[in-house]
Design a protein around this motif. Structure first.
Motif, PDB file in Angstrom:
ATOM      1  N   ILE A  91     -15.891  15.034  15.504  1.00  0.00           N
ATOM      2  CA  ILE A  91     -14.929  15.705  14.628  1.00  0.00           C
ATOM      3  C   ILE A  91     -14.696  14.852  13.389  1.00  0.00           C
ATOM      4  CG2 ILE A  91     -12.623  16.713  14.485  1.00  0.00           C
ATOM      5  CD1 ILE A  91     -12.621  16.616  17.631  1.00  0.00           C
ATOM      6  N   VAL A  92     -14.981  15.409  12.229  1.00  0.00           N
ATOM      7  CA  VAL A  92     -14.796  14.694  10.965  1.00  0.00           C
ATOM      8  C   VAL A  92     -13.635  15.336  10.216  1.00  0.00           C
ATOM      9  CG1 VAL A  92     -15.826  13.953   8.793  1.00  0.00           C
ATOM     10  CG2 VAL A  92     -17.253  14.151  10.851  1.00  0.00           C
ATOM     11  N   VAL A  93     -12.597  14.569   9.947  1.00  0.00           N
ATOM     12  CA  VAL A  93     -11.426  15.098   9.251  1.00  0.00           C
ATOM     13  C   VAL A  93     -11.354  14.523   7.835  1.00  0.00           C
ATOM     14  CG1 VAL A  93     -10.085  15.558  11.325  1.00  0.00           C
ATOM     15  CG2 VAL A  93      -9.958  13.314  10.297  1.00  0.00           C
ATOM     16  N   GLY A 103      -7.264  12.283  23.246  1.00  0.00           N
ATOM     17  CA  GLY A 103      -8.405  11.793  24.008  1.00  0.00           C
ATOM     18  C   GLY A 103      -9.775  12.144  23.471  1.00  0.00           C
ATOM     19  N   ALA A 104      -9.863  12.716  22.270  1.00  0.00           N
ATOM     20  CA  ALA A 104     -11.166  13.021  21.692  1.00  0.00           C
ATOM     21  C   ALA A 104     -11.895  11.709  21.390  1.00  0.00           C
ATOM     22  CB  ALA A 104     -11.006  13.846  20.422  1.00  0.00           C
ATOM     23  N   PRO A 105     -13.097  11.502  21.932  1.00  0.00           N
ATOM     24  CA  PRO A 105     -13.764  10.205  21.784  1.00  0.00           C
ATOM     25  C   PRO A 105     -14.458   9.983  20.449  1.00  0.00           C
ATOM     26  CG  PRO A 105     -15.099  11.660  23.141  1.00  0.00           C
ATOM     27  CD  PRO A 105     -13.828  12.396  22.848  1.00  0.00           C
ATOM     28  N   ASN A 106     -14.901  11.058  19.808  1.00  0.00           N
ATOM     29  CA  ASN A 106     -15.692  10.919  18.583  1.00  0.00           C
ATOM     30  C   ASN A 106     -14.989  11.587  17.402  1.00  0.00           C
ATOM     31  OD1 ASN A 106     -17.897   9.625  19.978  1.00  0.00           O
ATOM     32  ND2 ASN A 106     -18.408  11.650  20.803  1.00  0.00           N
ATOM     33  N   VAL A 107     -14.111  10.831  16.763  1.00  0.00           N
ATOM     34  CA  VAL A 107     -13.359  11.337  15.613  1.00  0.00           C
ATOM     35  C   VAL A 107     -13.598  10.405  14.430  1.00  0.00           C
ATOM     36  CG1 VAL A 107     -11.129  12.143  14.767  1.00  0.00           C
ATOM     37  CG2 VAL A 107     -11.580  12.088  17.231  1.00  0.00           C
ATOM     38  N   LYS A 108     -13.910  10.992  13.301  1.00  0.00           N
ATOM     39  CA  LYS A 108     -14.156  10.191  12.097  1.00  0.00           C
ATOM     40  C   LYS A 108     -13.360  10.746  10.925  1.00  0.00           C
ATOM     41  CE  LYS A 108     -18.839   8.826  13.486  1.00  0.00           C
ATOM     42  NZ  LYS A 108     -18.472   7.414  13.715  1.00  0.00           N
ATOM     43  N   VAL A 109     -13.127   9.882   9.944  1.00  0.00           N
ATOM     44  CA  VAL A 109     -12.445  10.271   8.712  1.00  0.00           C
ATOM     45  C   VAL A 109     -13.427  10.123   7.557  1.00  0.00           C
ATOM     46  CG1 VAL A 109     -10.633   9.630   7.069  1.00  0.00           C
ATOM     47  CG2 VAL A 109     -10.131   9.683   9.517  1.00  0.00           C
ATOM     48  N   LEU A 110     -13.503  11.133   6.709  1.00  0.00           N
ATOM     49  CA  LEU A 110     -14.355  11.058   5.529  1.00  0.00           C
ATOM     50  C   LEU A 110     -13.736  10.086   4.540  1.00  0.00           C
ATOM     51  CD1 LEU A 110     -16.741  11.994   3.800  1.00  0.00           C
ATOM     52  CD2 LEU A 110     -15.303  13.889   2.995  1.00  0.00           C
ATOM     53  N   ASP A 111     -14.391   8.971   4.324  1.00  0.00           N
ATOM     54  CA  ASP A 111     -13.854   7.935   3.434  1.00  0.00           C
ATOM     55  C   ASP A 111     -13.862   8.449   1.997  1.00  0.00           C
ATOM     56  OD1 ASP A 111     -12.745   5.472   2.912  1.00  0.00           O
ATOM     57  OD2 ASP A 111     -14.659   4.399   2.845  1.00  0.00           O
ATOM     58  N   GLY A 112     -12.686   8.508   1.394  1.00  0.00           N
ATOM     59  CA  GLY A 112     -12.563   9.014   0.029  1.00  0.00           C
ATOM     60  C   GLY A 112     -12.219  10.483  -0.050  1.00  0.00           C
ATOM     61  N   GLY A 113     -12.331  11.194   1.076  1.00  0.00           N
ATOM     62  CA  GLY A 113     -11.932  12.591   1.129  1.00  0.00           C
ATOM     63  C   GLY A 113     -12.619  13.460   0.091  1.00  0.00           C
ATOM     64  N   MET A 114     -11.908  14.499  -0.345  1.00  0.00           N
ATOM     65  CA  MET A 114     -12.472  15.447  -1.297  1.00  0.00           C
ATOM     66  C   MET A 114     -12.786  14.804  -2.647  1.00  0.00           C
ATOM     67  SD  MET A 114     -13.583  18.496  -1.688  1.00  0.00           S
ATOM     68  CE  MET A 114     -12.907  19.781  -0.651  1.00  0.00           C
ATOM     69  N   VAL A 115     -12.042  13.752  -3.000  1.00  0.00           N
ATOM     70  CA  VAL A 115     -12.321  13.041  -4.252  1.00  0.00           C
ATOM     71  C   VAL A 115     -13.746  12.499  -4.245  1.00  0.00           C
ATOM     72  CG1 VAL A 115     -11.752  10.986  -5.615  1.00  0.00           C
ATOM     73  CG2 VAL A 115      -9.918  12.427  -4.726  1.00  0.00           C
ATOM     74  N   ALA A 116     -14.097  11.823  -3.159  1.00  0.00           N
ATOM     75  CA  ALA A 116     -15.438  11.254  -3.043  1.00  0.00           C
ATOM     76  C   ALA A 116     -16.497  12.337  -2.877  1.00  0.00           C
ATOM     77  CB  ALA A 116     -15.483  10.285  -1.867  1.00  0.00           C
ATOM     78  N   TRP A 117     -16.163  13.404  -2.146  1.00  0.00           N
ATOM     79  CA  TRP A 117     -17.117  14.497  -1.911  1.00  0.00           C
ATOM     80  C   TRP A 117     -17.500  15.165  -3.228  1.00  0.00           C
ATOM     81  CZ3 TRP A 117     -19.786  15.545   2.370  1.00  0.00           C
ATOM     82  CH2 TRP A 117     -20.430  16.778   2.490  1.00  0.00           C
ATOM     83  N   LYS A 118     -16.502  15.436  -4.068  1.00  0.00           N
ATOM     84  CA  LYS A 118     -16.773  16.049  -5.372  1.00  0.00           C
ATOM     85  C   LYS A 118     -17.531  15.094  -6.278  1.00  0.00           C
ATOM     86  CE  LYS A 118     -12.923  19.354  -5.569  1.00  0.00           C
ATOM     87  NZ  LYS A 118     -11.649  19.692  -6.246  1.00  0.00           N
ATOM     88  N   ALA A 119     -17.158  13.809  -6.228  1.00  0.00           N
ATOM     89  CA  ALA A 119     -17.847  12.816  -7.048  1.00  0.00           C
ATOM     90  C   ALA A 119     -19.320  12.714  -6.670  1.00  0.00           C
ATOM     91  CB  ALA A 119     -17.175  11.454  -6.898  1.00  0.00           C
ATOM     92  N   GLY A 120     -19.611  12.972  -5.400  1.00  0.00           N
ATOM     93  CA  GLY A 120     -20.987  12.952  -4.926  1.00  0.00           C
ATOM     94  C   GLY A 120     -21.725  14.260  -5.145  1.00  0.00           C
TER      95      GLY A 120
END
Length: 283
Positions: free
Chosen positions: A96-98, A118-135
């Protein structure tokens, strides 16, 4: 030869350390968008999600996890939370990527809630939408078609602190309360937000954990920030803020990036503390 072997081992350990962190980069996530084992979740409120979101992302607003009535920020029961995630097609069996718009606080709120469930595989998108748009990665206004899933919770009480535990922390040198509010709010200098603070708590402004590009600072920088406040690896660290939202950023930094062993969030936060007449607040 020995030097070569030692260097190779060092690289392996550094790679494992990087893998252990629950941050995922824009480039990494862009390769996983069509992976059926991944689900991308926007933690923004529904109106923001409707404006623009990552392709195929579903929406679980951080506000939707709160119990109706009572004090702001109070979470629903674990069973109710599991139903909310399941209805959006999120299973604890997936990675799960939030993400959020870039400040990190809403994404980290969902991150902590999912880890608590208890979800074992959870990640955060570093930079969020700011970084996503920049990319220059794909975004859309179209809502994602959701196929409901079953989310089976396995509550992790080790990362949760209740009011009784916070009350018992007073005078205990092995426990430290860290408030993640902005400095002006914590210190009472912000006239619009002057609720007071839990006695004995120290301040680590959550905005100081991020770079100008909305990504988390390096491990060395983060450790320096928390150690300066007295939040060291040998202590039990209880994180607070009014609603648990900003405290999530501290949890991600301490638990995932720094690898501190004993980190909890006081879920009730300053709001619950203030609503209990027997508790005192410092101004």
């Amino acid at each position: 030869m020995k030097k070569l072997v030692s260097a190779s081992i060092a690289v392996i350990f550094l790679s494992l350390a990087a893998m252990a962190q629950d941050l995922i980069s824009v480039s990494e996530l862009s390769l996983k968008l069509k992976d059926a084992n991944y689900v991308v979740v926007s933690a923004e409120v529904e109106t923001e999600y409707a404006k623009v979101h990552i392709n195929d992302a579903v929406n679980v607003s951080y506000k939707s996890l709160e119990k109706a009535g009572g004090f702001e920020g109070q979470l629903n029961t674990s069973e109710e939370l599991a139903k909310i995630f399941g209805a959006k097609g999120i299973s604890e069996k997936k990675t799960i990527v939030v993400y959020d718009e870039g400040a990190g606080k809403y994404a980290s709120r969902l991150y902590w809630v999912l880890k608590y469930l208890g979800a074992p595989n959870v990640k955060v998108l570093d930079g969020g939408m700011v970084a996503w748009k920049a990319g220059r990665k794909p975004v859309t206004k179209n809502p994602t078609t959701v196929k409901p899933a079953t989310f089976t919770p396995a509550v992790n009480k080790a990362i949760y602190a209740d009011m009784k535990e916070v009350q018992g922390a007073s005078g205990n040198s092995r426990v430290i309360l860290v408030d993640l509010r902005e400095n002006a709010e914590f210190s009472g200098k912000d006239p619009k937000n002057n609720k007071g603070r839990i006695p004995g708590s120290v301040n680590v402004d959550h905005t100081t954990l991020m770079t100008a590009a909305s990504t988390y600072k390096t491990k060395a920088e983060l450790e320096k920030i928390f150690n300066a406040a007295g939040a060291t690896k040998d202590k039990t660290i209880i994180l607070v803020c009014p609603t648990g939202v900003r405290a999530g950023k501290g949890y991600l930094a301490l638990k995932s990036i720094l690898g501190y062993p004993n980190v909890k969030i006081y879920e009730g936060g300053v709001n619950e503390w203030a609503a209990t007449s027997s508790n005192k607040l410092e101004k």
